[in-house]
Motif scaffolding. Structure first.
Motif, PDB file in Angstrom:
ATOM      1  N   PHE A  82       0.812  -1.207   0.000  1.00  0.00           N
ATOM      2  CA  PHE A  82       0.000   0.000   0.000  1.00  0.00           C
ATOM      3  C   PHE A  82       0.856   1.271   0.000  1.00  0.00           C
ATOM      4  CE2 PHE A  82      -3.452  -2.741   0.612  1.00  0.00           C
ATOM      5  CZ  PHE A  82      -3.206  -3.567   1.693  1.00  0.00           C
ATOM      6  N   LEU A  83       1.975   1.262  -0.699  1.00  0.00           N
ATOM      7  CA  LEU A  83       2.850   2.424  -0.781  1.00  0.00           C
ATOM      8  C   LEU A  83       2.595   3.131  -2.104  1.00  0.00           C
ATOM      9  CD1 LEU A  83       5.002   3.910   0.813  1.00  0.00           C
ATOM     10  CD2 LEU A  83       6.736   2.579  -0.371  1.00  0.00           C
ATOM     11  N   HIS A  84       1.900   4.270  -2.031  1.00  0.00           N
ATOM     12  CA  HIS A  84       1.562   5.036  -3.221  1.00  0.00           C
ATOM     13  C   HIS A  84       2.729   5.928  -3.601  1.00  0.00           C
ATOM     14  CE1 HIS A  84      -0.665   7.899  -5.804  1.00  0.00           C
ATOM     15  NE2 HIS A  84      -1.450   6.867  -6.031  1.00  0.00           N
ATOM     16  N   ALA A  85       2.743   6.366  -4.877  1.00  0.00           N
ATOM     17  CA  ALA A  85       3.835   7.210  -5.351  1.00  0.00           C
ATOM     18  C   ALA A  85       3.926   8.513  -4.567  1.00  0.00           C
ATOM     19  CB  ALA A  85       3.643   7.496  -6.840  1.00  0.00           C
ATOM     20  N   LYS A  86       2.799   9.053  -4.151  1.00  0.00           N
ATOM     21  CA  LYS A  86       2.811  10.319  -3.413  1.00  0.00           C
ATOM     22  C   LYS A  86       3.334  10.148  -1.984  1.00  0.00           C
ATOM     23  CE  LYS A  86      -1.998   9.906  -1.887  1.00  0.00           C
ATOM     24  NZ  LYS A  86      -3.344  10.532  -1.915  1.00  0.00           N
ATOM     25  N   ASP A  87       3.464   8.890  -1.513  1.00  0.00           N
ATOM     26  CA  ASP A  87       3.951   8.635  -0.158  1.00  0.00           C
ATOM     27  C   ASP A  87       5.451   8.360  -0.108  1.00  0.00           C
ATOM     28  OD1 ASP A  87       1.296   8.819   0.718  1.00  0.00           O
ATOM     29  OD2 ASP A  87       0.946   6.700   0.274  1.00  0.00           O
ATOM     30  N   LEU A  88       6.096   8.230  -1.269  1.00  0.00           N
ATOM     31  CA  LEU A  88       7.517   7.862  -1.281  1.00  0.00           C
ATOM     32  C   LEU A  88       8.377   8.923  -0.618  1.00  0.00           C
ATOM     33  CD1 LEU A  88       7.905   6.387  -4.892  1.00  0.00           C
ATOM     34  CD2 LEU A  88       7.658   5.151  -2.737  1.00  0.00           C
ATOM     35  N   GLU A  89       8.100  10.175  -0.911  1.00  0.00           N
ATOM     36  CA  GLU A  89       8.936  11.259  -0.391  1.00  0.00           C
ATOM     37  C   GLU A  89       8.891  11.304   1.132  1.00  0.00           C
ATOM     38  OE1 GLU A  89       9.586  16.078  -1.033  1.00  0.00           O
ATOM     39  OE2 GLU A  89       7.828  15.060  -1.847  1.00  0.00           O
ATOM     40  N   GLY A  90       7.718  11.084   1.696  1.00  0.00           N
ATOM     41  CA  GLY A  90       7.599  11.106   3.147  1.00  0.00           C
ATOM     42  C   GLY A  90       8.074   9.825   3.810  1.00  0.00           C
ATOM     43  N   PHE A  91       7.914   8.689   3.108  1.00  0.00           N
ATOM     44  CA  PHE A  91       8.275   7.404   3.692  1.00  0.00           C
ATOM     45  C   PHE A  91       9.787   7.210   3.741  1.00  0.00           C
ATOM     46  CE2 PHE A  91       8.743   2.793   3.809  1.00  0.00           C
ATOM     47  CZ  PHE A  91       7.797   2.434   4.755  1.00  0.00           C
ATOM     48  N   TYR A  92      10.496   7.685   2.702  1.00  0.00           N
ATOM     49  CA  TYR A  92      11.952   7.538   2.638  1.00  0.00           C
ATOM     50  C   TYR A  92      12.635   8.911   2.771  1.00  0.00           C
ATOM     51  CZ  TYR A  92      11.109   2.782   0.986  1.00  0.00           C
ATOM     52  OH  TYR A  92      10.710   1.466   0.883  1.00  0.00           O
ATOM     53  N   ASP A  93      12.162   9.712   3.729  1.00  0.00           N
ATOM     54  CA  ASP A  93      12.757  11.034   3.931  1.00  0.00           C
ATOM     55  C   ASP A  93      14.136  10.948   4.584  1.00  0.00           C
ATOM     56  OD1 ASP A  93      11.748  10.037   6.256  1.00  0.00           O
ATOM     57  OD2 ASP A  93      11.032  11.958   7.031  1.00  0.00           O
TER      58      ASP A  93
END
Length: 230
Positions: free
Chosen positions: A92-103
């Motif tokens: 459930f990792l959306h493209a818009k969540d990548l920046e925040g998830f791998y900050d």
């Protein structure tokens, strides 16, 4: 004497009876036998009690109940153990969540280290990336497969084929997760972040509208129902 013989003969003809089965009576050959006490519906309901139990009941074969069709249908069923599952470990990792998830770069590097360990069984650190080449296509395939699974998203073919060592591959992955997400439906849209505003009198309102709140609530409700069913 002759008249007496003729009378006797006529009586024998009129009084002779033919033995009929109850099955013939059922279909109207002797309707008078079906009295009010023994209705036709009762006979039909209890017909199995009258027939010979050794006679097999007639089954009307169709395409749906034929042995060949049922056997083929059973063989075509997919067994539960062969059910296709999601190959990504991070779900459930959306493209818009990548920046925040791998900050955090340390978090991203730990994923790369784990992927290389899963593929080769060797422990590495960030300082070892430059010395690890991926010219061996089998090694590259195993590392990239584990890396995509642990990251939760896929890398395009150009990134996979153009990077021949682990360090360059890591920097390409870093570019992907640091890229500011934008909507594909509206390419000119501006994606804002709170850090973009340094002035004290300017702030970014990140509260969701009623539609987004209801959408998120429905999503959480479905997840709860799914857990309850399990």
């Amino acid at each position: 004497m002759l008249a007496k013989r003729i009378l006797t003969s006529s009586r024998s003809l009129t009084t002779s009876t033919v033995s009929r089965s109850w099955f013939g009576d059922l279909f109207g050959n002797k309707k008078s036998k079906i009295t009010s006490q023994q209705k036709r519906s009762d006979i039909i309901e209890k017909q199995d009690d009258y027939i010979n139990k050794e006679i097999t009941k007639i089954t009307h074969l169709t395409r749906e109940n034929s042995p060949q069709y049922l056997e083929k249908k059973q063989n075509n069923k997919v067994k539960q153990e062969f059910k296709v599952r999601d190959w990504k470990n991070v779900k459930f990792l959306h493209a818009k969540d990548l920046e925040g998830f791998y900050d955090n770069k340390v978090k991203l590097q730990s994923v790369v280290n784990q992927s290389y360990r899963d593929a080769t069984g060797t422990e590495i650190g960030f300082d070892d990336y430059n010395s690890i080449d991926l010219h061996d296509l089998k090694l590259r395939f195993e590392v990239v497969k584990q890396l995509q699974s642990n990251l939760g998203f896929e890398l395009n073919d150009y990134v996979i084929s153009s990077n021949h060592d682990l360090l360059s591959l890591y920097y390409e992955v870093e570019k992907v997760v640091n890229k500011r997400w934008s909507s594909e439906r509206n390419p000119n849209a501006i994606v804002l972040r709170q850090r973009d505003f340094t002035a004290k009198n300017v702030y970014l309102n990140e509260s969701r509208d009623e539609y987004e709140k209801q959408k998120e609530f429905s999503k959480l409700l479905k997840e709860v129902e799914k857990l309850e069913q399990q």
